[in-house]
Design a protein around this motif. Structure first.
Motif, mmCIF file in Angstrom:
data_model
loop_
_atom_site.group_PDB
_atom_site.id
_atom_site.type_symbol
_atom_site.label_atom_id
_atom_site.label_comp_id
_atom_site.label_asym_id
_atom_site.label_seq_id
_atom_site.Cartn_x
_atom_site.Cartn_y
_atom_site.Cartn_z
ATOM 1 N N LEU B 264 0.636 -1.192 -0.053
ATOM 2 C CA LEU B 264 -0.063 -0.181 -0.089
ATOM 3 C C LEU B 264 0.943 1.361 0.153
ATOM 4 O O LEU B 264 0.693 2.480 -0.109
ATOM 5 C CB LEU B 264 -0.950 0.039 1.166
ATOM 6 N N LEU B 265 2.224 1.078 -0.092
ATOM 7 C CA LEU B 265 3.094 2.369 0.303
ATOM 8 C C LEU B 265 2.876 3.295 -0.986
ATOM 9 O O LEU B 265 2.881 4.707 -0.525
ATOM 10 C CB LEU B 265 4.379 1.771 0.185
ATOM 11 N N ALA B 266 2.908 2.771 -2.083
ATOM 12 C CA ALA B 266 2.853 3.841 -3.351
ATOM 13 C C ALA B 266 1.421 4.338 -3.233
ATOM 14 O O ALA B 266 1.357 5.883 -3.364
ATOM 15 C CB ALA B 266 2.981 3.064 -4.656
ATOM 16 N N ALA B 267 0.153 3.592 -2.998
ATOM 17 C CA ALA B 267 -0.797 4.345 -3.050
ATOM 18 C C ALA B 267 -1.254 5.284 -2.066
ATOM 19 O O ALA B 267 -1.660 6.446 -2.047
ATOM 20 C CB ALA B 267 -2.108 3.320 -2.894
ATOM 21 N N ARG B 268 -0.427 4.948 -0.671
ATOM 22 C CA ARG B 268 -0.529 6.052 0.304
ATOM 23 C C ARG B 268 0.282 7.186 -0.064
ATOM 24 O O ARG B 268 -0.190 8.625 0.180
ATOM 25 C CB ARG B 268 0.193 5.450 1.605
ATOM 26 N N ALA B 269 1.368 7.227 -0.700
ATOM 27 C CA ALA B 269 2.112 8.447 -1.331
ATOM 28 C C ALA B 269 1.306 9.074 -2.040
ATOM 29 O O ALA B 269 1.189 10.387 -1.859
ATOM 30 C CB ALA B 269 3.358 7.895 -1.742
ATOM 31 N N ALA B 270 0.724 8.455 -3.228
ATOM 32 C CA ALA B 270 -0.173 9.293 -4.131
ATOM 33 C C ALA B 270 -1.230 9.918 -3.386
ATOM 34 O O ALA B 270 -1.621 11.037 -3.466
ATOM 35 C CB ALA B 270 -0.704 8.317 -4.918
ATOM 36 N N GLU B 271 -1.882 9.298 -2.469
ATOM 37 C CA GLU B 271 -2.942 9.807 -1.647
ATOM 38 C C GLU B 271 -2.490 11.202 -1.087
ATOM 39 O O GLU B 271 -3.168 12.197 -0.902
ATOM 40 C CB GLU B 271 -3.583 8.491 -0.669
ATOM 41 N N ALA B 272 -1.491 10.866 -0.388
ATOM 42 C CA ALA B 272 -0.998 12.021 0.543
ATOM 43 C C ALA B 272 -0.381 13.047 -0.340
ATOM 44 O O ALA B 272 -0.601 14.534 0.277
ATOM 45 C CB ALA B 272 0.235 11.493 1.499
ATOM 46 N N ARG B 273 0.023 12.778 -1.284
ATOM 47 C CA ARG B 273 0.182 14.122 -2.405
ATOM 48 C C ARG B 273 -1.167 14.905 -2.785
ATOM 49 O O ARG B 273 -1.196 16.016 -2.694
ATOM 50 C CB ARG B 273 0.940 13.529 -3.621
ATOM 51 N N ASN B 274 -2.228 13.796 -3.056
ATOM 52 C CA ASN B 274 -3.281 14.519 -3.689
ATOM 53 C C ASN B 274 -4.229 15.076 -2.925
ATOM 54 O O ASN B 274 -4.604 16.259 -2.937
ATOM 55 C CB ASN B 274 -3.866 13.660 -4.338
ATOM 56 N N VAL B 275 -4.670 14.409 -1.742
ATOM 57 C CA VAL B 275 -5.641 14.811 -0.749
ATOM 58 C C VAL B 275 -5.512 16.327 -0.250
ATOM 59 O O VAL B 275 -6.360 17.214 -0.179
ATOM 60 C CB VAL B 275 -6.029 13.897 0.298
ATOM 61 N N ARG B 276 -4.336 16.457 0.164
ATOM 62 C CA ARG B 276 -3.700 17.833 0.689
ATOM 63 C C ARG B 276 -2.668 18.229 0.045
ATOM 64 O O ARG B 276 -1.697 17.340 0.032
ATOM 65 C CB ARG B 276 -3.691 17.647 2.190
ATOM 66 N N THR B 277 -2.344 19.610 0.010
ATOM 67 C CA THR B 277 -1.110 19.790 -0.491
ATOM 68 C C THR B 277 -0.161 19.957 0.919
ATOM 69 O O THR B 277 -0.507 20.857 1.753
ATOM 70 C CB THR B 277 -0.989 21.481 -0.842
ATOM 71 N N LEU B 278 0.553 19.030 1.048
ATOM 72 C CA LEU B 278 1.300 18.794 2.486
ATOM 73 C C LEU B 278 2.320 19.997 2.311
ATOM 74 O O LEU B 278 2.680 20.223 1.385
ATOM 75 C CB LEU B 278 1.849 17.472 2.323
ATOM 76 N N PRO B 279 2.667 20.255 3.495
ATOM 77 C CA PRO B 279 3.204 21.592 3.751
ATOM 78 C C PRO B 279 4.751 21.240 2.949
ATOM 79 O O PRO B 279 5.355 20.249 3.387
ATOM 80 C CB PRO B 279 3.322 21.902 5.176
ATOM 81 N N GLY B 280 5.409 22.296 2.406
ATOM 82 C CA GLY B 280 6.831 22.045 1.698
ATOM 83 C C GLY B 280 7.611 22.461 3.047
ATOM 84 O O GLY B 280 8.676 22.131 3.057
ATOM 85 N N ALA B 281 7.242 23.259 3.783
ATOM 86 C CA ALA B 281 8.117 23.987 4.636
ATOM 87 C C ALA B 281 8.120 22.991 6.314
ATOM 88 O O ALA B 281 7.924 21.708 5.782
ATOM 89 C CB ALA B 281 7.721 25.212 5.316
ATOM 90 N N GLY B 282 8.626 23.580 6.977
ATOM 91 C CA GLY B 282 8.799 22.704 8.398
ATOM 92 C C GLY B 282 7.627 22.035 8.858
ATOM 93 O O GLY B 282 6.503 22.276 8.485
#
Lengths: 284, 284
Positions: B264-282
């Motif tokens: 499920l790793l790849a799917a999780r990574a895709a999900e984490a990128r899309n659902v929310r714009t995870l913060p680039g900063a700290g």
């Protein structure tokens, strides 16, 4: 070093902790930062005194050795104690550096002497044997041993050391001082969560370097370089054995000092003075 | 920042710890000592490489914040990995300073991205409220609060914060980045032996300063300055509240990062990128 405060003075017991890393040990030394020196300076400052009130301590720890359960006493003039009693802790907390903390300051029972009234001292020595090293957050009080340690072997060896013996083989020699001690406890446990091994070492008193030499011998048994019987063989020989490695101080912490019931304090102090000439110098 | 190593490269997962005290945080910065910088330098040295292999990390911690369970990945050329795999840990242990330790270095499963594949991060925040201060041996990762703290009140307040919310009131604003997070756990316990209070704070991800602001609000409830409902009221307002004190970093430790099953790793990574714009900063 009497067991009663002079008339007009109050004997105050202090319970305290310190991180030994940046100290040259407990005992005051000119031009060296010591725990005793820091506390005596702080006491002088917060009581606005011109004189220094000398501390008497239960266990004089060496440079780099820590304490969580150290005990000392100081005799303060009654007027000084009356004026400062209530705020003394908070003021000391503000004045002392963060590597020394005093948890309790209270009048000691009659006959109390922090050093001679003590029944026993309990030390902990902490060791990590994970290949990668020691948890960075505890590296200040945990030694890294770069070989895996066998807990059962170390406890097998430890059991042979407990009791009253002449620990000359494990002590730094001091003219005129006996090296007879009663080792009450020597036991290793491994923390299931962190893997850190902790030795509990408890005795009526310790001679100089005794604990760190006992630990050094135990580690050689733990990593297989020596058999479990070896430390006891060294003990029996009663001469300092160059094969016994004195481990570094930062793994050692004085955890607790025990005293008898108030009514027995003075008798204990007299006993401790007479039975054996307790060492004037350092302890571990 | 892909979820697959380039052809000819091996993605290596690193499990590591560090004492954040003497670092300007995780992320590399010119002329500043950072955890990322120290590890990349050490990797370059022990692999005798002329290039720097960039690390990707699960939680970018701020200056002064510690980690016991940090995770990173690095893509190494297959030949480099083949040559150094066996001795890499021991060599890194020798080359790295003692405030950084790498416990494990192993090929990551396909689709693994230390940052985007993470399910959640678990932090601990440690606080001592003894009048005399904090145990000198743990003062590096325990905050001293100079008023007694009410555990029940803090847990009552904490329960109102758990779940998916817009944590804007507790986050440093960053243009274009969402502050919606799912706070999975916020719970306080008091260690019976030491008296130290530890908050467990777990979320899918954190926005910048979020944990330390949550703790600041909780301490005001704990010492009675604010009612248990206050932190949730601040949360509902969705604007940064000057009344919320961001506590100091040294009490905060990243304890664990969790990942899904390999498949499920790849799917999780895709999900984490899309659902929310995870913060680039700290992060904290």
């Amino acid at each position: 070093m009497s067991d009663q405060a002079e008339p007009g003075f109050v004997r105050v017991r202090l319970d305290l902790s310190y991180d030994g890393k940046d100290f040259s040990g407990w005992a005051k030394q000119t031009s060296r930062r010591t725990v005793q020196g820091e506390i005596e300076d702080a006491l002088r400052t917060v009581t606005r005194s011109s004189v220094t009130y000398d501390l008497t301590v239960a266990g004089r720890t060496d440079a780099g050795v820590h304490a969580r359960g150290q005990v000392a006493h100081v005799d303060l003039p009654e007027a000084v104690w009356a004026e400062h009693e209530e705020k003394l802790l908070r003021r000391l907390a503000g004045r002392l550096p963060l590597d020394v903390r005093i948890w309790r300051a209270a009048p000691a029972p009659a006959g109390f002497n922090a050093r001679f009234s003590a029944l026993w001292r309990r030390y902990a020595y902490r060791v990590g044997d994970r290949p990668g090293g020691v948890d960075p957050l505890t590296r200040g009080h945990v030694l890294w041993h770069d070989r895996p340690l066998d807990l059962d072997a170390m406890n097998e060896a430890a059991a042979l050391m407990v009791g009253e013996h002449d620990f000359a083989a494990y002590c730094k020699k001091r003219e005129g001082a006996t090296t007879i001690r009663t080792l009450q406890k020597l036991r290793w446990v491994r923390d299931p969560a962190t893997g850190v091994l902790t030795a509990t070492v408890q005795a009526d008193a310790f001679c100089h370097n005794m604990v760190r030499a006992l630990i050094g011998a135990a580690l050689f048994v733990g990593d297989g370089r020596r058999p479990a019987a070896w430390p006891a063989e060294v003990l029996a020989a009663k001469v300092r054995d160059p094969g016994v490695h004195v481990v570094r101080p930062h793994g050692l912490t004085l955890e607790e000092v025990a005293y008898p019931a108030d009514a027995l304090l003075a008798a204990r102090a007299a006993e401790a003075r007479n039975v054996r000439t307790l060492p004037g110098a350092g302890c571990c």
